[in-house]
Motif scaffolding. Structure first.
Motif, short mmCIF file in Angstrom:
data_model
loop_
_atom_site.label_atom_id
_atom_site.label_comp_id
_atom_site.label_asym_id
_atom_site.label_seq_id
_atom_site.Cartn_x
_atom_site.Cartn_y
_atom_site.Cartn_z
N GLN A 45 0.83 -1.20 0.00
CA GLN A 45 0.00 0.00 0.00
C GLN A 45 0.87 1.25 0.00
OE1 GLN A 45 -2.49 1.72 -0.85
NE2 GLN A 45 -4.09 0.81 0.46
N VAL A 46 0.36 2.32 -0.59
CA VAL A 46 1.08 3.60 -0.61
C VAL A 46 1.42 4.05 0.80
CG1 VAL A 46 0.87 6.06 -1.13
CG2 VAL A 46 0.08 4.36 -2.79
N GLY A 47 0.40 4.07 1.65
CA GLY A 47 0.59 4.56 3.02
C GLY A 47 -0.76 4.77 3.66
N ALA A 48 -0.86 5.78 4.51
CA ALA A 48 -2.12 6.11 5.18
C ALA A 48 -2.28 7.62 5.20
CB ALA A 48 -2.13 5.55 6.60
N GLU A 49 -2.06 8.23 4.01
CA GLU A 49 -1.98 9.68 3.92
C GLU A 49 -3.34 10.38 3.96
OE1 GLU A 49 -2.79 8.34 -0.23
OE2 GLU A 49 -1.59 7.61 1.44
N TRP A 52 -9.27 8.46 2.31
CA TRP A 52 -9.50 7.56 1.18
C TRP A 52 -8.60 6.33 1.29
CZ3 TRP A 52 -7.32 4.77 -2.62
CH2 TRP A 52 -8.10 4.40 -3.71
N ARG A 53 -7.32 6.57 1.58
CA ARG A 53 -6.36 5.46 1.63
C ARG A 53 -6.69 4.51 2.77
NH1 ARG A 53 -4.03 3.94 -2.50
NH2 ARG A 53 -3.61 6.13 -2.94
N THR A 54 -7.11 5.04 3.91
CA THR A 54 -7.49 4.19 5.02
C THR A 54 -8.66 3.30 4.66
OG1 THR A 54 -6.70 5.84 6.61
CG2 THR A 54 -8.25 4.19 7.42
N ALA A 55 -9.67 3.87 3.99
CA ALA A 55 -10.83 3.09 3.56
C ALA A 55 -10.43 2.02 2.55
CB ALA A 55 -11.89 4.01 2.97
N GLN A 171 -4.90 25.43 -7.48
CA GLN A 171 -4.98 23.96 -7.55
C GLN A 171 -4.08 23.35 -6.49
OE1 GLN A 171 -5.15 21.01 -11.23
NE2 GLN A 171 -3.13 21.93 -11.08
N LEU A 172 -4.68 22.47 -5.68
CA LEU A 172 -3.93 21.69 -4.70
C LEU A 172 -3.68 20.33 -5.32
CD1 LEU A 172 -5.94 22.63 -1.49
CD2 LEU A 172 -3.71 23.51 -2.19
N GLU A 173 -2.43 20.09 -5.74
CA GLU A 173 -2.08 18.86 -6.42
C GLU A 173 -1.79 17.73 -5.44
OE1 GLU A 173 1.25 19.48 -9.03
OE2 GLU A 173 0.61 21.53 -9.47
N GLY A 174 -1.95 16.50 -5.93
CA GLY A 174 -1.57 15.34 -5.14
C GLY A 174 -0.07 15.12 -5.17
N THR A 175 0.37 13.97 -4.69
CA THR A 175 1.79 13.65 -4.61
C THR A 175 2.47 13.81 -5.97
OG1 THR A 175 1.33 12.08 -2.84
CG2 THR A 175 3.45 11.87 -3.97
N GLN A 204 0.22 23.82 -6.62
CA GLN A 204 1.31 23.27 -5.80
C GLN A 204 0.84 22.00 -5.11
OE1 GLN A 204 3.31 26.19 -3.35
NE2 GLN A 204 3.93 24.65 -1.85
N THR A 205 1.75 21.09 -4.87
CA THR A 205 1.39 19.84 -4.21
C THR A 205 1.14 20.03 -2.72
OG1 THR A 205 2.07 17.56 -3.72
CG2 THR A 205 3.82 19.20 -3.86
N GLY A 206 0.07 19.39 -2.26
CA GLY A 206 -0.20 19.27 -0.83
C GLY A 206 -0.03 17.84 -0.38
N ASP A 207 0.49 16.99 -1.31
CA ASP A 207 0.85 15.60 -1.03
C ASP A 207 -0.32 14.75 -0.55
OD1 ASP A 207 2.93 13.79 -1.31
OD2 ASP A 207 3.48 13.88 0.81
N PHE A 208 -1.54 15.12 -0.95
CA PHE A 208 -2.75 14.39 -0.61
C PHE A 208 -3.05 14.39 0.89
CE2 PHE A 208 -2.29 11.85 -4.72
CZ PHE A 208 -3.37 12.46 -5.33
N THR A 209 -2.45 15.30 1.67
CA THR A 209 -2.68 15.32 3.12
C THR A 209 -3.43 16.58 3.54
OG1 THR A 209 -0.61 16.47 3.66
CG2 THR A 209 -0.52 14.06 3.47
N ARG A 210 -4.14 16.48 4.65
CA ARG A 210 -4.89 17.63 5.16
C ARG A 210 -3.92 18.74 5.58
NH1 ARG A 210 -10.23 16.71 8.78
NH2 ARG A 210 -10.21 14.96 7.31
N SER A 211 -2.85 18.37 6.27
CA SER A 211 -1.88 19.38 6.72
C SER A 211 -1.21 20.05 5.52
CB SER A 211 -0.83 18.74 7.62
OG SER A 211 -0.12 17.71 6.94
N GLY A 212 -0.92 19.26 4.49
CA GLY A 212 -0.32 19.83 3.29
C GLY A 212 -1.25 20.80 2.59
N GLY A 213 -2.53 20.43 2.50
CA GLY A 213 -3.51 21.31 1.88
C GLY A 213 -3.65 22.62 2.63
#
Length: 328
Positions: A45-49, A52-55, A171-175, A204-213
């Motif tokens: 798995q990618v991780g738990a970022e 969505w990933r947790t589900a 735009q808030l980009e993913g990883t 810019q990327t927020g790396d799919f995370t809430r803190s990054g966004g």
């Protein structure tokens, strides 16, 4: 698919998988990793970022139990080198099938060729890869990310059809380098190109995370006094953006509109509450279909090269109606 093993390969050391964040490996059992009649799947798995990933992880783990699949699970913690190490460990263990959701799109040729040469079929889930090697994976199960970006962009075109120019979008980009980030960006750009007053002024990327966004949105708000729309490539980054917008004394969903992708429960709640304006679904519940595909490829049956999951879109009323029965 039957494969001939001339020697029994050694089980990877506990340290390898511990480096992948999954803890020591369990004994894969005899005859290619099968135990008690079940097939053995190595899954990275990618991780738990994100929510969505947790589900997605829960769906895969639950589906494996229901399908009598012996699951060897590894969490890559968002690092490609961890995934490569995990896949090599699965090859050494002699699992029946390998599945993984790639952290990024490139850099997989060598390890995929190792799995192919070992006679172990590979299934891609959620994200695709670019590879120069032929026939190194059997199928790719996941959403159409370009279409998701297009749906978000088409909504923006309609929403701002009567608005005066310019319409400033951030735009808030993913990883960076990941399949959904690349393709959602492409789809969104294609859709908004039909109306030249819609312009992405910052991305810019927020790396799919809430803190990054939240962090990226804070920077956007300081740099750009007029922002009309946030396009977030997942719910978690959009929820972070909501925090930043509110901290700046503005109302998300009104002063600055938000369209996001995923439609997780938290995102749907934000939409129902009026803090988001539109959601494009990306269904994470891939487990049952993955187990079905795994059994077919292990048995040597043909499967489609691409299996596209079905998604939909939601406005505020639809979100409020579906929330009580939402599974993720």
């Amino acid at each position: 698919m039957k494969r001939m093993l001339t020697t029994l390969l050694s089980v990877a050391s506990a340290g390898v998988l511990a480096a992948c964040g999954s803890g020591p490996a369990q004994d894969a059992g005899p005859a290619g990793g099968s135990t008690g009649g079940a097939i053995t799947m190595g899954f990275s798995q990618v991780g738990a970022e994100s929510g969505w990933r947790t589900a997605n992880t829960v769906s895969i783990q639950d589906a494996a139990k229901a399908a009598d699949v012996d699951l060897k699970f590894s969490d890559a913690n968002g690092e490609q080198e961890n995934q490569i190490a995990a896949i090599r460990s699965f090859v050494q263990q002699g699992v029946d099938v390998i599945a993984f959701s790639p952290v990024v799109r490139t850099g997989w040729d060598a390890v995929l060729l190792e799995a192919k040469n070992a006679g172990i079929p590979v299934i891609l889930t959620d994200r695709a890869v670019d590879t120069e090697e032929p026939d190194v994976y059997k199928t790719f199960l996941g959403a159409d990310f370009v279409r998701e970006g297009q749906w978000a962009g088409e909504w923006a075109v309609k929403e701002f059809a009567a608005a005066p120019a310019p319409v400033n979008i951030v735009q808030l980009e993913g990883t960076t380098g990941s399949d959904p980030a690349l393709e959602r960006t492409t789809g969104f750009a294609e859709a908004i190109a039909t109306d030249p007053k819609l312009t992405v002024i910052a991305s810019q990327t927020g790396d799919f995370t809430r803190s990054g966004g939240k962090q990226v949105m804070e920077a956007f708000l300081k740099a750009h006094p007029k922002i009309d729309l946030v396009f977030a490539q997942n719910d978690d980054m959009a929820l972070g953006a909501v925090e930043a917008i509110e901290a700046a004394g503005k109302k998300p969903g009104q002063d600055i509109k938000i369209v996001a992708i995923d439609a997780t429960r938290d995102g749907m709640q934000a939409l129902a509450d009026g803090k988001f304006n539109y959601l494009v679904e990306c269904n994470p519940l891939l487990g049952p279909e993955l187990m079905d595909l795994a059994k077919k490829v292990v048995a040597g049956e043909s499967v489609p090269a691409r299996v596209v999951t079905e998604d939909q879109t939601f406005d505020q009323q639809q979100a409020a109606a579906i929330l009580p029965e939402r599974k993720y």
